[in-house]
Design a protein around this motif. Structure first.
Motif, PDB file in Angstrom:
ATOM      1  N   ARG A  71      36.844  31.263  45.625  1.00  0.00           N
ATOM      2  CA  ARG A  71      37.488  32.382  46.339  1.00  0.00           C
ATOM      3  C   ARG A  71      38.999  32.344  46.141  1.00  0.00           C
ATOM      4  NH1 ARG A  71      33.588  31.546  50.312  1.00  0.00           N
ATOM      5  NH2 ARG A  71      34.895  30.086  51.448  1.00  0.00           N
ATOM      6  N   VAL A  72      39.584  31.152  46.258  1.00  0.00           N
ATOM      7  CA  VAL A  72      41.039  31.026  46.094  1.00  0.00           C
ATOM      8  C   VAL A  72      41.433  31.430  44.676  1.00  0.00           C
ATOM      9  CG1 VAL A  72      42.935  29.338  45.955  1.00  0.00           C
ATOM     10  CG2 VAL A  72      41.367  29.307  47.902  1.00  0.00           C
ATOM     11  N   LYS A  73      40.658  30.942  43.688  1.00  0.00           N
ATOM     12  CA  LYS A  73      40.964  31.270  42.290  1.00  0.00           C
ATOM     13  C   LYS A  73      40.862  32.775  42.061  1.00  0.00           C
ATOM     14  CE  LYS A  73      39.469  30.312  37.567  1.00  0.00           C
ATOM     15  NZ  LYS A  73      38.445  29.730  36.722  1.00  0.00           N
ATOM     16  N   ALA A  74      39.772  33.382  42.582  1.00  0.00           N
ATOM     17  CA  ALA A  74      39.595  34.832  42.413  1.00  0.00           C
ATOM     18  C   ALA A  74      40.737  35.584  43.096  1.00  0.00           C
ATOM     19  CB  ALA A  74      38.244  35.266  42.980  1.00  0.00           C
ATOM     20  N   SER A  75      41.118  35.112  44.277  1.00  0.00           N
ATOM     21  CA  SER A  75      42.213  35.755  45.002  1.00  0.00           C
ATOM     22  C   SER A  75      43.510  35.654  44.211  1.00  0.00           C
ATOM     23  CB  SER A  75      42.372  35.084  46.369  1.00  0.00           C
ATOM     24  OG  SER A  75      43.518  35.561  47.021  1.00  0.00           O
ATOM     25  N   LEU A  76      43.784  34.467  43.669  1.00  0.00           N
ATOM     26  CA  LEU A  76      45.009  34.289  42.878  1.00  0.00           C
ATOM     27  C   LEU A  76      44.978  35.138  41.614  1.00  0.00           C
ATOM     28  CD1 LEU A  76      45.564  30.436  43.209  1.00  0.00           C
ATOM     29  CD2 LEU A  76      46.903  32.254  44.279  1.00  0.00           C
ATOM     30  N   GLU A  77      43.800  35.184  40.969  1.00  0.00           N
ATOM     31  CA  GLU A  77      43.689  36.007  39.755  1.00  0.00           C
ATOM     32  C   GLU A  77      43.881  37.476  40.084  1.00  0.00           C
ATOM     33  OE1 GLU A  77      39.868  34.899  38.183  1.00  0.00           O
ATOM     34  OE2 GLU A  77      40.672  33.138  37.148  1.00  0.00           O
ATOM     35  N   ALA A  78      43.278  37.931  41.208  1.00  0.00           N
ATOM     36  CA  ALA A  78      43.432  39.337  41.593  1.00  0.00           C
ATOM     37  C   ALA A  78      44.900  39.638  41.911  1.00  0.00           C
ATOM     38  CB  ALA A  78      42.549  39.647  42.802  1.00  0.00           C
ATOM     39  N   ARG A  79      45.547  38.697  42.607  1.00  0.00           N
ATOM     40  CA  ARG A  79      46.960  38.885  42.948  1.00  0.00           C
ATOM     41  C   ARG A  79      47.806  38.956  41.682  1.00  0.00           C
ATOM     42  NH1 ARG A  79      50.475  34.627  46.520  1.00  0.00           N
ATOM     43  NH2 ARG A  79      52.484  35.654  46.282  1.00  0.00           N
ATOM     44  N   ALA A  80      47.540  38.030  40.746  1.00  0.00           N
ATOM     45  CA  ALA A  80      48.298  38.032  39.493  1.00  0.00           C
ATOM     46  C   ALA A  80      48.069  39.344  38.738  1.00  0.00           C
ATOM     47  CB  ALA A  80      47.880  36.842  38.624  1.00  0.00           C
ATOM     48  N   LYS A  81      46.816  39.813  38.740  1.00  0.00           N
ATOM     49  CA  LYS A  81      46.500  41.073  38.052  1.00  0.00           C
ATOM     50  C   LYS A  81      47.259  42.234  38.705  1.00  0.00           C
ATOM     51  CE  LYS A  81      42.683  44.046  36.698  1.00  0.00           C
ATOM     52  NZ  LYS A  81      41.282  44.384  36.873  1.00  0.00           N
ATOM     53  N   ARG A  82      47.224  42.270  40.064  1.00  0.00           N
ATOM     54  CA  ARG A  82      47.954  43.343  40.767  1.00  0.00           C
ATOM     55  C   ARG A  82      49.446  43.276  40.448  1.00  0.00           C
ATOM     56  NH1 ARG A  82      44.743  41.634  45.081  1.00  0.00           N
ATOM     57  NH2 ARG A  82      46.534  40.600  46.022  1.00  0.00           N
ATOM     58  N   GLU A  83      50.000  42.056  40.441  1.00  0.00           N
ATOM     59  CA  GLU A  83      51.431  41.918  40.152  1.00  0.00           C
ATOM     60  C   GLU A  83      51.749  42.353  38.726  1.00  0.00           C
ATOM     61  OE1 GLU A  83      52.295  37.852  41.134  1.00  0.00           O
ATOM     62  OE2 GLU A  83      52.342  38.257  43.287  1.00  0.00           O
ATOM     63  N   MET A  84      50.863  41.983  37.777  1.00  0.00           N
ATOM     64  CA  MET A  84      51.081  42.406  36.389  1.00  0.00           C
ATOM     65  C   MET A  84      50.994  43.921  36.275  1.00  0.00           C
ATOM     66  SD  MET A  84      49.026  39.460  34.234  1.00  0.00           S
ATOM     67  CE  MET A  84      48.758  40.571  32.884  1.00  0.00           C
ATOM     68  N   GLU A  85      50.006  44.523  36.954  1.00  0.00           N
ATOM     69  CA  GLU A  85      49.871  45.982  36.912  1.00  0.00           C
ATOM     70  C   GLU A  85      51.089  46.652  37.529  1.00  0.00           C
ATOM     71  OE1 GLU A  85      46.140  46.543  38.904  1.00  0.00           O
ATOM     72  OE2 GLU A  85      44.967  46.216  37.086  1.00  0.00           O
ATOM     73  N   ALA A  86      51.567  46.071  38.656  1.00  0.00           N
ATOM     74  CA  ALA A  86      52.753  46.645  39.305  1.00  0.00           C
ATOM     75  C   ALA A  86      53.967  46.529  38.376  1.00  0.00           C
ATOM     76  CB  ALA A  86      53.024  45.927  40.630  1.00  0.00           C
ATOM     77  N   ALA A  87      54.112  45.381  37.716  1.00  0.00           N
ATOM     78  CA  ALA A  87      55.235  45.203  36.791  1.00  0.00           C
ATOM     79  C   ALA A  87      55.123  46.188  35.629  1.00  0.00           C
ATOM     80  CB  ALA A  87      55.265  43.761  36.267  1.00  0.00           C
ATOM     81  N   GLU A  88      53.906  46.397  35.141  1.00  0.00           N
ATOM     82  CA  GLU A  88      53.688  47.342  34.038  1.00  0.00           C
ATOM     83  C   GLU A  88      54.033  48.767  34.488  1.00  0.00           C
ATOM     84  OE1 GLU A  88      52.721  48.729  30.231  1.00  0.00           O
ATOM     85  OE2 GLU A  88      53.208  46.734  30.973  1.00  0.00           O
ATOM     86  N   ARG A  89      53.545  49.130  35.713  1.00  0.00           N
ATOM     87  CA  ARG A  89      53.883  50.466  36.244  1.00  0.00           C
ATOM     88  C   ARG A  89      55.389  50.626  36.380  1.00  0.00           C
ATOM     89  NH1 ARG A  89      49.671  49.545  39.679  1.00  0.00           N
ATOM     90  NH2 ARG A  89      51.064  48.981  41.368  1.00  0.00           N
TER      91      ARG A  89
END
Length: 148
Positions: A71-89
């Motif tokens: 769960r922690v890994k999935a949460s961190l991966e989702a957070r990293a993905k959201r941050e990358m998407e936000a940075a891309e946007r």
């Protein structure tokens, strides 16, 4: 002889009583041994059951730990993905703003150039109008002079 018979009978009875007592003691010892064996068997079964419960609990703890780590890994991966998407946007928005800024600048420059051209045409037309007016004025004076 009769006394000897009585003595032998008494000895036999005593021997049989002793033999019966020994058999009773042996029977009692076998029962005790059997009970000890059963108690030992129950103790071993309880130890085995306790060991199994401990193993099962350890397995459940390990599984919970793995689930929590997943769960922690999935949460961190989702957070990293959201941050990358936000940075891309954000990057795309900055690029779009820069492009719009460049386009706006280009449009302003084109509008300014258009205004300069119009002002130049207006100035040229104004000069031509003045020349035409002067020529008309000069022609009128010449006509007046010719008439007089």
């Amino acid at each position: 002889p009769q006394q000897q018979q009585l003595l032998e009978a008494a000895k036999r009875r005593e021997h049989e009583a002793l033999k019966a007592r020994q058999e009773e003691i042996l029977k009692h010892e076998r029962l005790l041994q059997e009970r000890r064996g059963e108690a030992e068997k129950r103790r071993k079964e309880e130890e085995e059951a306790k060991r199994k419960r401990a193993e099962e609990e350890a397995e459940r703890r390990r599984a919970r730990k793995e689930e929590e780590e997943a769960r922690v890994k999935a949460s961190l991966e989702a957070r990293a993905k959201r941050e990358m998407e936000a940075a891309e946007r954000k990057r795309k928005e900055q690029e779009e703003r820069a492009a719009r800024g460049a386009l706006d600048k280009q449009r302003r420059e084109e509008a300014l150039e258009e205004r300069r051209k119009l002002e130049e045409e207006k100035r040229v037309l104004e000069e031509e109008r003045k020349k035409a007016k002067e020529m008309e004025e000069q022609r009128r004076r010449l006509e007046e002079a010719a008439e007089s």
